[in-house]
Write a protein that holds these residues in place. Sequence first.
Motif, PDB file in Angstrom:
ATOM      1  N   THR A  54      29.260  51.999  25.785  1.00 34.67           N
ATOM      2  CA  THR A  54      30.693  52.108  25.485  1.00 34.67           C
ATOM      3  C   THR A  54      30.918  52.498  24.043  1.00 34.67           C
ATOM      4  O   THR A  54      31.706  53.417  23.739  1.00 34.67           O
ATOM      5  CB  THR A  54      31.401  50.778  25.787  1.00 34.67           C
ATOM      6  N   LEU A  55      30.221  51.822  23.132  1.00 40.66           N
ATOM      7  CA  LEU A  55      30.361  52.141  21.707  1.00 40.66           C
ATOM      8  C   LEU A  55      29.910  53.572  21.429  1.00 40.66           C
ATOM      9  O   LEU A  55      30.580  54.310  20.694  1.00 40.66           O
ATOM     10  CB  LEU A  55      29.548  51.151  20.869  1.00 40.66           C
ATOM     11  N   ARG A  56      28.806  53.984  22.025  1.00 38.68           N
ATOM     12  CA  ARG A  56      28.313  55.359  21.845  1.00 38.68           C
ATOM     13  C   ARG A  56      29.359  56.382  22.273  1.00 38.68           C
ATOM     14  O   ARG A  56      29.654  57.328  21.532  1.00 38.68           O
ATOM     15  CB  ARG A  56      27.044  55.540  22.674  1.00 38.68           C
ATOM     16  N   ASP A  57      29.926  56.194  23.460  1.00 41.19           N
ATOM     17  CA  ASP A  57      30.888  57.166  23.974  1.00 41.19           C
ATOM     18  C   ASP A  57      32.133  57.242  23.106  1.00 41.19           C
ATOM     19  O   ASP A  57      32.689  58.319  22.894  1.00 41.19           O
ATOM     20  CB  ASP A  57      31.262  56.818  25.411  1.00 41.19           C
ATOM     21  N   LEU A  58      32.584  56.099  22.610  1.00 40.43           N
ATOM     22  CA  LEU A  58      33.751  56.100  21.728  1.00 40.43           C
ATOM     23  C   LEU A  58      33.467  56.859  20.445  1.00 40.43           C
ATOM     24  O   LEU A  58      34.326  57.591  19.935  1.00 40.43           O
ATOM     25  CB  LEU A  58      34.166  54.658  21.412  1.00 40.43           C
ATOM     26  N   LEU A  59      32.258  56.718  19.907  1.00 38.26           N
ATOM     27  CA  LEU A  59      31.926  57.362  18.633  1.00 38.26           C
ATOM     28  C   LEU A  59      31.696  58.856  18.764  1.00 38.26           C
ATOM     29  O   LEU A  59      32.007  59.618  17.836  1.00 38.26           O
ATOM     30  CB  LEU A  59      30.680  56.696  18.029  1.00 38.26           C
ATOM     31  N   GLY A  61      33.112  60.749  21.077  1.00 34.88           N
ATOM     32  CA  GLY A  61      34.281  61.379  21.688  1.00 34.88           C
ATOM     33  C   GLY A  61      34.109  61.730  23.146  1.00 34.88           C
ATOM     34  O   GLY A  61      34.771  62.645  23.651  1.00 34.88           O
ATOM     35  N   PRO A  63      34.208  60.633  27.323  1.00 33.73           N
ATOM     36  CA  PRO A  63      34.855  59.658  28.212  1.00 33.73           C
ATOM     37  C   PRO A  63      33.923  58.461  28.393  1.00 33.73           C
ATOM     38  O   PRO A  63      32.725  58.633  28.603  1.00 33.73           O
ATOM     39  CB  PRO A  63      35.023  60.439  29.525  1.00 33.73           C
ATOM     40  N   VAL A  64      34.465  57.269  28.274  1.00 31.84           N
ATOM     41  CA  VAL A  64      33.630  56.066  28.405  1.00 31.84           C
ATOM     42  C   VAL A  64      32.994  56.064  29.793  1.00 31.84           C
ATOM     43  O   VAL A  64      33.685  56.158  30.814  1.00 31.84           O
ATOM     44  CB  VAL A  64      34.451  54.793  28.174  1.00 31.84           C
ATOM     45  N   THR A 132      23.000  52.626  21.226  1.00 31.90           N
ATOM     46  CA  THR A 132      23.150  52.404  22.661  1.00 31.90           C
ATOM     47  C   THR A 132      22.192  51.329  23.149  1.00 31.90           C
ATOM     48  O   THR A 132      22.542  50.488  23.975  1.00 31.90           O
ATOM     49  CB  THR A 132      22.881  53.707  23.443  1.00 31.90           C
TER      50      THR A 132
END
Length: 210
Positions: A54-59, A61, A63-64, A132
């Motif tokens: 989740t943190l990786r996808d947010l950073l 850009g 989609p989670v 991740t």
Amino acid sequence: MNGTIQEIHLPLQALDYVGVAVFAITGALAAARKQHDIVTFVVFSIITGMGGGTLRDLLIGAPVFWVHSGTYLLVCIGAAVAVWIVGERPWRYAALNWLDALGLAAYATIGSAKALSYGTAPGVAVAMGVMTATFGGILRDIFAGEPSVLLRREIYVTAALLSASIYVALRWLDVDPSIAAACAFVAGFGLRAGAIALRWTLPGFEARDG
């Protein structure tokens, strides 16, 4: 190296599910150690299994990953229920370290692969792989009231760094993603396994007078 969305294909997708599943199990095992109820088992499994991704996808850009696919939630819930049903076993807590090692290597590899697929620089992709692989475990330890993996001298983050670095380096050399992923996974798991079985550690800082 072709950092395109095609970086994520079937073998790496399978590795992603492996990472989520084994980390979710370690979250449930941590809840079992504290003798929590089944709801907390599920919460620990979700936090540990999906926190790093989740943190990786947010950073980066993206989609989670679990928002548009209910499969990941089902994997985490299934892991929690399975650990609850298995109940007390003498080997259960020893299994936590080995499952965590599997998840660490898998998630470091898939994390760096997904970062590359979104066009990040190689160094950033390595950092995303490490993040991740380790962030879910950090959250697990915080919620369980255990010392964070970052505060232990045992080789943990280093194993994730090895997996992520090998994957990114091999893709930079245009090695097939499946081969790169296999090499990265085996290397990271092997280093972490040595740390568990043989108590490998990194040297600590020694203060010197004068």
